[in-house]
Design a protein around this motif. Structure first.
Motif, PDB file in Angstrom:
ATOM      1  N   ARG A  11       0.842  -1.203   0.000  1.00  0.00           N
ATOM      2  CA  ARG A  11       0.000   0.000   0.000  1.00  0.00           C
ATOM      3  C   ARG A  11       0.880   1.258   0.000  1.00  0.00           C
ATOM      4  N   ILE A  12       1.950   1.237   0.783  1.00  0.00           N
ATOM      5  CA  ILE A  12       2.898   2.367   0.798  1.00  0.00           C
ATOM      6  C   ILE A  12       3.536   2.529  -0.580  1.00  0.00           C
ATOM      7  N   ALA A  13       3.980   1.425  -1.173  1.00  0.00           N
ATOM      8  CA  ALA A  13       4.606   1.486  -2.502  1.00  0.00           C
ATOM      9  C   ALA A  13       3.624   1.984  -3.550  1.00  0.00           C
ATOM     10  N   LEU A  14       2.372   1.536  -3.483  1.00  0.00           N
ATOM     11  CA  LEU A  14       1.369   1.999  -4.437  1.00  0.00           C
ATOM     12  C   LEU A  14       1.078   3.478  -4.238  1.00  0.00           C
ATOM     13  N   THR A  15       0.984   3.917  -3.004  1.00  0.00           N
ATOM     14  CA  THR A  15       0.762   5.340  -2.725  1.00  0.00           C
ATOM     15  C   THR A  15       1.896   6.170  -3.306  1.00  0.00           C
ATOM     16  N   ASN A  16       3.135   5.748  -3.084  1.00  0.00           N
ATOM     17  CA  ASN A  16       4.285   6.468  -3.636  1.00  0.00           C
ATOM     18  C   ASN A  16       4.261   6.458  -5.160  1.00  0.00           C
ATOM     19  N   TRP A  22       2.413  10.294 -10.953  1.00  0.00           N
ATOM     20  CA  TRP A  22       1.053  10.587 -11.402  1.00  0.00           C
ATOM     21  C   TRP A  22       0.985  10.889 -12.895  1.00  0.00           C
ATOM     22  N   THR A  23       2.018  11.472 -13.441  1.00  0.00           N
ATOM     23  CA  THR A  23       1.983  11.809 -14.868  1.00  0.00           C
ATOM     24  C   THR A  23       1.891  10.560 -15.753  1.00  0.00           C
ATOM     25  N   LEU A  24       2.234   9.391 -15.220  1.00  0.00           N
ATOM     26  CA  LEU A  24       2.037   8.151 -15.979  1.00  0.00           C
ATOM     27  C   LEU A  24       0.554   7.902 -16.252  1.00  0.00           C
ATOM     28  N   PHE A  25      -0.294   8.326 -15.340  1.00  0.00           N
ATOM     29  CA  PHE A  25      -1.711   8.019 -15.407  1.00  0.00           C
ATOM     30  C   PHE A  25      -2.523   9.089 -16.135  1.00  0.00           C
ATOM     31  N   THR A  26      -1.976  10.268 -16.292  1.00  0.00           N
ATOM     32  CA  THR A  26      -2.740  11.386 -16.849  1.00  0.00           C
ATOM     33  C   THR A  26      -2.663  11.410 -18.372  1.00  0.00           C
ATOM     34  N   PRO A  27      -3.713  11.918 -19.009  1.00  0.00           N
ATOM     35  CA  PRO A  27      -3.728  11.939 -20.476  1.00  0.00           C
ATOM     36  C   PRO A  27      -2.719  12.899 -21.089  1.00  0.00           C
ATOM     37  N   THR A  28      -2.086  13.749 -20.308  1.00  0.00           N
ATOM     38  CA  THR A  28      -1.095  14.676 -20.852  1.00  0.00           C
ATOM     39  C   THR A  28       0.189  13.979 -21.268  1.00  0.00           C
ATOM     40  N   THR A  29       0.348  12.712 -20.889  1.00  0.00           N
ATOM     41  CA  THR A  29       1.572  11.994 -21.229  1.00  0.00           C
ATOM     42  C   THR A  29       1.502  11.344 -22.600  1.00  0.00           C
ATOM     43  N   GLY A  30       0.427  11.553 -23.328  1.00  0.00           N
ATOM     44  CA  GLY A  30       0.283  10.954 -24.651  1.00  0.00           C
ATOM     45  C   GLY A  30      -1.104  10.396 -24.831  1.00  0.00           C
ATOM     46  N   THR A  31      -1.294   9.705 -25.897  1.00  0.00           N
ATOM     47  CA  THR A  31      -2.621   9.194 -26.183  1.00  0.00           C
ATOM     48  C   THR A  31      -2.838   7.788 -25.654  1.00  0.00           C
ATOM     49  N   VAL A 174      -9.301   8.168   1.974  1.00  0.00           N
ATOM     50  CA  VAL A 174      -7.842   8.062   1.799  1.00  0.00           C
ATOM     51  C   VAL A 174      -7.485   8.160   0.320  1.00  0.00           C
ATOM     52  N   LEU A 175      -8.250   7.497  -0.538  1.00  0.00           N
ATOM     53  CA  LEU A 175      -7.979   7.569  -1.980  1.00  0.00           C
ATOM     54  C   LEU A 175      -8.117   9.000  -2.487  1.00  0.00           C
ATOM     55  N   ALA A 176      -9.121   9.725  -2.010  1.00  0.00           N
ATOM     56  CA  ALA A 176      -9.289  11.128  -2.421  1.00  0.00           C
ATOM     57  C   ALA A 176      -8.089  11.974  -1.993  1.00  0.00           C
ATOM     58  N   GLU A 177      -7.580  11.740  -0.792  1.00  0.00           N
ATOM     59  CA  GLU A 177      -6.409  12.480  -0.310  1.00  0.00           C
ATOM     60  C   GLU A 177      -5.171  12.160  -1.151  1.00  0.00           C
ATOM     61  N   ILE A 178      -4.976  10.899  -1.447  1.00  0.00           N
ATOM     62  CA  ILE A 178      -3.822  10.486  -2.252  1.00  0.00           C
ATOM     63  C   ILE A 178      -3.923  11.082  -3.650  1.00  0.00           C
ATOM     64  N   THR A 179      -5.098  11.003  -4.244  1.00  0.00           N
ATOM     65  CA  THR A 179      -5.296  11.543  -5.593  1.00  0.00           C
ATOM     66  C   THR A 179      -5.045  13.045  -5.615  1.00  0.00           C
ATOM     67  N   GLU A 180      -5.511  13.754  -4.601  1.00  0.00           N
ATOM     68  CA  GLU A 180      -5.280  15.205  -4.542  1.00  0.00           C
ATOM     69  C   GLU A 180      -3.784  15.506  -4.407  1.00  0.00           C
ATOM     70  N   ARG A 181      -3.089  14.762  -3.546  1.00  0.00           N
ATOM     71  CA  ARG A 181      -1.633  14.934  -3.434  1.00  0.00           C
ATOM     72  C   ARG A 181      -0.935  14.664  -4.760  1.00  0.00           C
ATOM     73  N   ALA A 182      -1.375  13.617  -5.443  1.00  0.00           N
ATOM     74  CA  ALA A 182      -0.772  13.245  -6.726  1.00  0.00           C
ATOM     75  C   ALA A 182      -0.988  14.340  -7.754  1.00  0.00           C
ATOM     76  N   ARG A 183      -2.191  14.863  -7.820  1.00  0.00           N
ATOM     77  CA  ARG A 183      -2.481  15.927  -8.794  1.00  0.00           C
ATOM     78  C   ARG A 183      -1.675  17.178  -8.507  1.00  0.00           C
ATOM     79  N   ARG A 184      -1.542  17.521  -7.219  1.00  0.00           N
ATOM     80  CA  ARG A 184      -0.738  18.705  -6.866  1.00  0.00           C
ATOM     81  C   ARG A 184       0.725  18.480  -7.239  1.00  0.00           C
ATOM     82  N   ALA A 185       1.232  17.294  -6.975  1.00  0.00           N
ATOM     83  CA  ALA A 185       2.635  16.980  -7.290  1.00  0.00           C
ATOM     84  C   ALA A 185       2.862  16.968  -8.787  1.00  0.00           C
TER      85      ALA A 185
END
Length: 187
Positions: A11-16, A22-31, A174-185
């Motif tokens: 869980r710690i590794a997944l959170t990190n 996070w940019t791996l998951f976002t659409p800005t990294t490509g199609t 907890v997922l909402a907090e992690i996602t918000e941290r990821a988006r800010r980072a």
């Protein structure tokens, strides 16, 4: 290592992975979406920092050089191999094989690309891994916004499946907090 301890470390590794990559998951990294292999690499990278140095964290480590026979391949004709393993290289048995994990990114790849827990357990029994885990990130992209809702399912060598169905890795808060941290980072 007991299951609860391993789950906590994963869980710690997944959170990190989610926050730092996070940019791996976002659409800005490509199609295209990230591959399960790419996500597993990063998950392993962060997991490596949480387990004792006596364990090796690898992907598809084939210590024997043998071709997997049909009985231990995931889903018969489809050859799935674990995306991530935690083991002691060159040694056999449950005391040296801690975890085999399969990662799926989303359902877009199709149900045929995601092995069932029973298939993972075939490899678990064959090679003596104490734990098997299926991790489904359930990546959803809408416009320029990405979200993940990770679920996992575990099996132990002694008892088999720990739950009949996958369970959420995080509570919604907890997922909402992690996602918000990821988006800010990632901004």
């Amino acid at each position: 290592m007991i299951l609860a301890d391993l789950q906590s470390r994963l869980r710690i590794a997944l959170t990190n992975t989610l926050v730092e990559e996070w940019t791996l998951f976002t659409p800005t990294t490509g199609t295209s979406r990230p591959s399960a292999r790419t996500i597993a690499f990063h998950l392993g990278w962060y997991l490596r920092q949480t387990v004792e140095r006596t364990w090796s964290v690898d992907s598809e480590y084939d210590r024997s050089g043998m071709v997997l026979e049909q009985a231990v391949q995931f889903d018969g004709d489809t050859r799935h191999v674990p995306d991530l393993i935690v083991h002691q290289r060159g040694l056999l048995g449950p005391e040296h094989n801690l975890l085999l994990a399969h990662v799926s990114v989303d359902e877009a790849s199709g149900p045929d690309d995601v092995p069932e827990l029973s298939s993972a357990q075939a490899l678990q029994r064959r090679f003596g891994y104490r734990y098997a885990m299926l991790l489904d990130l359930r990546l959803h992209v809408e416009g320029r916004r990405a979200s993940v809702t990770p679920y996992w399912q575990w099996a132990t060598l002694e008892k088999g499946a720990e739950s009949p169905e996958p369970v959420a890795v995080y509570t919604p808060r907890v997922l909402a907090e992690i996602t918000e941290r990821a988006r800010r980072a990632g901004d």
